[in-house]
Design a protein around this motif. Structure first.
Motif, PDB file in Angstrom:
ATOM      1  N   ILE A  12      54.888  20.121  53.847  1.00 47.24           N
ATOM      2  CA  ILE A  12      54.541  21.291  54.662  1.00 47.24           C
ATOM      3  C   ILE A  12      55.498  22.444  54.343  1.00 47.24           C
ATOM      4  CG2 ILE A  12      54.269  22.154  57.035  1.00 47.24           C
ATOM      5  CD1 ILE A  12      52.130  20.044  56.122  1.00 47.24           C
ATOM      6  N   GLY A  13      56.811  22.172  54.387  1.00 43.90           N
ATOM      7  CA  GLY A  13      57.783  23.220  54.051  1.00 43.90           C
ATOM      8  C   GLY A  13      57.559  23.742  52.640  1.00 43.90           C
ATOM      9  N   ALA A  14      57.283  22.815  51.707  1.00 43.34           N
ATOM     10  CA  ALA A  14      57.105  23.203  50.302  1.00 43.34           C
ATOM     11  C   ALA A  14      55.843  24.063  50.125  1.00 43.34           C
ATOM     12  CB  ALA A  14      57.010  21.951  49.436  1.00 43.34           C
ATOM     13  N   SER A  15      54.774  23.717  50.840  1.00 48.32           N
ATOM     14  CA  SER A  15      53.534  24.506  50.726  1.00 48.32           C
ATOM     15  C   SER A  15      53.760  25.918  51.262  1.00 48.32           C
ATOM     16  CB  SER A  15      52.395  23.854  51.526  1.00 48.32           C
ATOM     17  OG  SER A  15      52.104  22.590  51.010  1.00 48.32           O
ATOM     18  N   GLY A  67      41.872  22.733  53.759  1.00 44.26           N
ATOM     19  CA  GLY A  67      42.836  22.282  52.743  1.00 44.26           C
ATOM     20  C   GLY A  67      42.172  21.505  51.624  1.00 44.26           C
ATOM     21  N   ASN A  68      41.241  20.601  51.965  1.00 42.47           N
ATOM     22  CA  ASN A  68      40.627  19.722  50.962  1.00 42.47           C
ATOM     23  C   ASN A  68      40.111  20.494  49.736  1.00 42.47           C
ATOM     24  OD1 ASN A  68      38.244  18.572  49.651  1.00 42.47           O
ATOM     25  ND2 ASN A  68      38.578  16.771  50.924  1.00 42.47           N
ATOM     26  N   PRO A  69      39.280  21.532  49.920  1.00 38.99           N
ATOM     27  CA  PRO A  69      38.724  22.194  48.723  1.00 38.99           C
ATOM     28  C   PRO A  69      39.755  23.002  47.926  1.00 38.99           C
ATOM     29  CG  PRO A  69      37.757  23.088  50.752  1.00 38.99           C
ATOM     30  CD  PRO A  69      38.734  22.060  51.166  1.00 38.99           C
ATOM     31  N   PRO A 339      45.903  14.208  59.042  1.00 43.40           N
ATOM     32  CA  PRO A 339      45.887  14.421  57.603  1.00 43.40           C
ATOM     33  C   PRO A 339      46.721  15.637  57.150  1.00 43.40           C
ATOM     34  CG  PRO A 339      43.936  15.411  58.554  1.00 43.40           C
ATOM     35  CD  PRO A 339      44.815  14.986  59.703  1.00 43.40           C
ATOM     36  N   GLY A 340      48.024  15.550  57.393  1.00 49.97           N
ATOM     37  CA  GLY A 340      48.902  16.687  57.082  1.00 49.97           C
ATOM     38  C   GLY A 340      48.946  17.025  55.603  1.00 49.97           C
ATOM     39  N   LEU A 341      48.859  15.974  54.762  1.00 49.87           N
ATOM     40  CA  LEU A 341      48.864  16.249  53.319  1.00 49.87           C
ATOM     41  C   LEU A 341      47.605  17.038  52.944  1.00 49.87           C
ATOM     42  CD1 LEU A 341      49.915  15.693  50.403  1.00 49.87           C
ATOM     43  CD2 LEU A 341      48.620  13.556  50.479  1.00 49.87           C
ATOM     44  N   THR A 342      46.464  16.585  53.427  1.00 53.67           N
ATOM     45  CA  THR A 342      45.195  17.265  53.141  1.00 53.67           C
ATOM     46  C   THR A 342      45.239  18.713  53.623  1.00 53.67           C
ATOM     47  OG1 THR A 342      44.150  15.137  53.605  1.00 53.67           O
ATOM     48  CG2 THR A 342      42.679  17.052  53.460  1.00 53.67           C
ATOM     49  N   ALA A 343      45.813  18.889  54.812  1.00 50.58           N
ATOM     50  CA  ALA A 343      45.795  20.216  55.445  1.00 50.58           C
ATOM     51  C   ALA A 343      46.877  21.144  54.909  1.00 50.58           C
ATOM     52  CB  ALA A 343      45.977  20.042  56.957  1.00 50.58           C
ATOM     53  N   ALA A 344      47.887  20.594  54.198  1.00 50.74           N
ATOM     54  CA  ALA A 344      49.089  21.380  53.854  1.00 50.74           C
ATOM     55  C   ALA A 344      48.798  22.762  53.252  1.00 50.74           C
ATOM     56  CB  ALA A 344      49.989  20.559  52.931  1.00 50.74           C
ATOM     57  N   PRO A 345      47.890  22.868  52.261  1.00 47.94           N
ATOM     58  CA  PRO A 345      47.675  24.205  51.684  1.00 47.94           C
ATOM     59  C   PRO A 345      47.120  25.196  52.717  1.00 47.94           C
ATOM     60  CG  PRO A 345      46.657  22.488  50.316  1.00 47.94           C
ATOM     61  CD  PRO A 345      47.075  21.826  51.584  1.00 47.94           C
ATOM     62  N   ALA A 346      46.284  24.707  53.635  1.00 50.09           N
ATOM     63  CA  ALA A 346      45.716  25.600  54.656  1.00 50.09           C
ATOM     64  C   ALA A 346      46.745  25.890  55.742  1.00 50.09           C
ATOM     65  CB  ALA A 346      44.464  24.959  55.260  1.00 50.09           C
ATOM     66  N   ILE A 347      47.605  24.920  56.031  1.00 49.38           N
ATOM     67  CA  ILE A 347      48.685  25.154  57.004  1.00 49.38           C
ATOM     68  C   ILE A 347      49.572  26.287  56.489  1.00 49.38           C
ATOM     69  CG2 ILE A 347      50.812  24.171  57.971  1.00 49.38           C
ATOM     70  CD1 ILE A 347      49.386  21.469  58.189  1.00 49.38           C
ATOM     71  N   ALA A 348      49.864  26.261  55.187  1.00 54.16           N
ATOM     72  CA  ALA A 348      50.741  27.298  54.603  1.00 54.16           C
ATOM     73  C   ALA A 348      50.130  28.685  54.797  1.00 54.16           C
ATOM     74  CB  ALA A 348      50.968  27.002  53.125  1.00 54.16           C
ATOM     75  N   LYS A 349      48.837  28.778  54.613  1.00 56.23           N
ATOM     76  CA  LYS A 349      48.179  30.086  54.785  1.00 56.23           C
ATOM     77  C   LYS A 349      48.216  30.491  56.260  1.00 56.23           C
ATOM     78  CE  LYS A 349      45.368  30.344  50.650  1.00 56.23           C
ATOM     79  NZ  LYS A 349      46.253  31.251  49.922  1.00 56.23           N
ATOM     80  N   ARG A 350      47.990  29.523  57.154  1.00 58.58           N
ATOM     81  CA  ARG A 350      48.001  29.818  58.595  1.00 58.58           C
ATOM     82  C   ARG A 350      49.386  30.333  59.027  1.00 58.58           C
ATOM     83  NH1 ARG A 350      44.667  28.146  62.711  1.00 58.58           N
ATOM     84  NH2 ARG A 350      43.189  28.644  61.058  1.00 58.58           N
ATOM     85  N   VAL A 351      50.432  29.670  58.538  1.00 55.64           N
ATOM     86  CA  VAL A 351      51.795  30.068  58.930  1.00 55.64           C
ATOM     87  C   VAL A 351      52.113  31.470  58.395  1.00 55.64           C
ATOM     88  CG1 VAL A 351      54.248  29.510  58.592  1.00 55.64           C
ATOM     89  CG2 VAL A 351      52.630  27.700  59.192  1.00 55.64           C
TER      90      VAL A 351
END
Ligand code: FAD
Length: 483
Positions: A12-15, A67-69, A339-351
């Protein structure tokens, strides 16, 4: 003064670090261990879940679906290892059928097409998974699920953020945070860090970081999941990720191959008091073996390589909390379990969007370089076990995984230090094969010694600062286990 400081070097931090590095600003990621990806990020199933798996209407579901796509393109840019495999949720009886239909309707709410999400019968199941249990009556098939290498993903994200100017401090534990006018003063083991904005991505310890700023309404409930990893010679037994119907504790025991083609079974779910308890136990592993046999009956226990466990940073609310409304300038990420790994790229955009709301200006860099070259070249034996193609000119250090000296030396040039056996394993896989480093261990130590000057006997096995003896079930006991 940093613009943004991220606490936590997990996925999460890395994304977030990589996403922010697309913009102008002074960014820092701080991690208490001596390498990145050593928390939940190093020990999970590595599944990029299909959208059916997470309840529609939750934040988890929304971010996992977004995140998945994103994985396909991220892998083209960062070369960490991602493969779209598809997933099956197996049903054995009428009770399971109800749950499968419920998951199907959940997936449909996300707009899944008939090709992406289908309920299939025994013939199609046999075609997709010839080694599956003949008693399976039906299955939910999700085309968009996949597998990724979670620690290689995280390493790639951090390397790329560094290429684009982000600073990284490893081996520095955040111990205290003071809110100041216009920002924060962080105390990390004697080092004082000033930052305008603060992101709490500390996983299992995110409640403790929040407390340092006076937020006391979060409580992490650690939930352990154990696994058994097998050789690649068992990888042919499964093509997709195979689940049974979910239960009250989660998605249940899965059977999969890892990105690199190892057969893997797990995880169970058990609440633990000790957030550092990554032991494995015979009782849980026996349960995992029994459950996995129900999906794929014929795997060989004597091909087990190792056991491991990871701890989910769960919360009672059973959804992610990503909030910025308690302390001005601070974003807290709490309860980022599966599914934090799956969501990580979208979490980064949200943050990143939340930072804008907090007053940070996003000004895109014209010279952002999103490309990160692969470290280990893909090898046919990752998937079919053959070694015939090996280039005799290349000096092989790890025979099990065919890792060359050139690949290991390249890992030393990527910006993050590689000062433990584990750090090298996570980047190159040297030592992660069937012999678990018995053949290459001393050569690997030689190379680390030559690069960093650490006396060979003092090169640590593990990159955690507090090296704790992990109680793992002896693999010989698994290999001999009678079920
Ligand atoms: C058993 C299991 C199976 C899972 N399977 C899947 C799956 O198949 N698919 C999926 O999508 N998700 C899965 N997940 C979830 C996924 O692994 C997590 O959501 C994700 O790894 C969380 O990443 P993170 O960065 O939040 O946490 P972490 O990886 O734990 O990172 C947090 C970091 O913060 C650091 N830190 C903590 N305190 C401090 C401090 N005071 N100062 C500095 N640094 C600090 C830690 O050292 C750590 O490196 C699974 C999780 C588990 C445990």
């Amino acid at each position: 003064m940093y613009d943004v400081t991220i606490i936590g070097g997990g996925v999460i931090g890395a994304s977030i670090a990589r996403e922010l590095s697309k913009y102008h600003g002074k960014f820092l990621m701080i991690e208490k261990e001596k390498d990145v990806a050593l928390g939940a990020t190093k020990a999970n199933s590595g599944i990029i879940h299909g959208v059916y798996a997470t309840d529609h209407g939750t934040l988890k579901g929304e971010l996992a679906a977004k995140g998945n796509p994103m994985y396909q393109q991220l892998n083209e840019e960062l070369n960490f290892g991602y493969r779209r495999t598809g997933a099956l949720v197996l049903g054995f009886n009428a009770e399971d059928e109800k749950k499968i239909r419920e998951r199907y309707h959940n997936g449909k709410k996300y707009g899944e097409s008939p090709e992406d999400l289908q309920i299939i019968g025994p013939d199609k199941i046999k075609e997709l998974e010839p080694h599956s249990n003949p008693n399976i009556k039906m299955a939910l098939y999700s085309r968009n699920a996949g597998v990724a290498s979670p620690y290689e993903f995280t390493i790639a994200l951090v390397e790329n953020a560094m290429t684009n100017g982000t600073e990284v401090r490893l081996g520095k534990k955040v111990e205290n945070i003071q809110k100041r006018e216009g920002g924060f003063l962080i105390d990390a083991e004697g080092e004082q860090i000033k930052t305008k904005y603060l992101i709490n991505a500390a996983g299992l310890y995110s409640d403790e970081i929040a407390k340092m700023t006076g937020i006391s309404n979060f409580e992490i409930i650690p939930r352990k999941g154990q696994y058994i990893l097998f050789g690649k010679d068992q990888g042919h037994l499964v093509n997709s990720v195979i689940f049974q119907v979910p239960n009250a504790k989660g998605k249940g025991i899965l059977v999969t191959t890892t990105y690199h083609g190892n057969f893997m079974i797990g995880p169970n779910a058990e609440e633990v008091d000790d957030r550092t308890d990554v032991s494995t136990t015979k009782e849980s592993l026996r349960y995992i073996i029994k459950s996995a046999r129900k999906s794929i009956p014929e795997f060989k226990l004597n091909r087990a390589i190792t056991t491991f466990s990871g701890i989910r940073a769960s919360i009672r609310a059973k959804d992610f909390i990503i909030e910025d409304d308690q302390v001005k300038g601070m974003v807290n990420l709490i309860g980022i379990d599966s599914p934090g790994l799956t969501a990580a790229p979208a979490i980064a955009k949200r943050v990143t969007e939340m930072l804008v709301r907090q007053g940070f200006t996003l000004d895109e860099k014209e010279d952002f370089n999103g490309y990160r070259a692969p470290l280990v070249q893909k090898k046919p034996e990752d998937f079919d076990g053959s070694t015939e193609h090996r280039d005799p000119e290349k000096k092989i250090i790890c025979r099990c995984e065919s890792i060359t000296e050139e690949e290991i030396l390249e890992s030393f040039k990527r910006g993050l230090p590689v000062e433990s056996i584990q750090s090298l394993e996570f980047r190159t896989r040297a030592g992660m094969g069937h012999c678990q480093g018995a053949y290459c261990g001393s050569r690997v130590r030689d190379l680390i010694h030559r690069e960093y000057g650490i006396p060979k006997k003092r090169i640590p096995r593990d990159s955690h600062r507090e090296e704790k003896r992990i109680q793992k079930v002896d693999i010989k006991e698994i290999r001999k286990m009678t079920e």
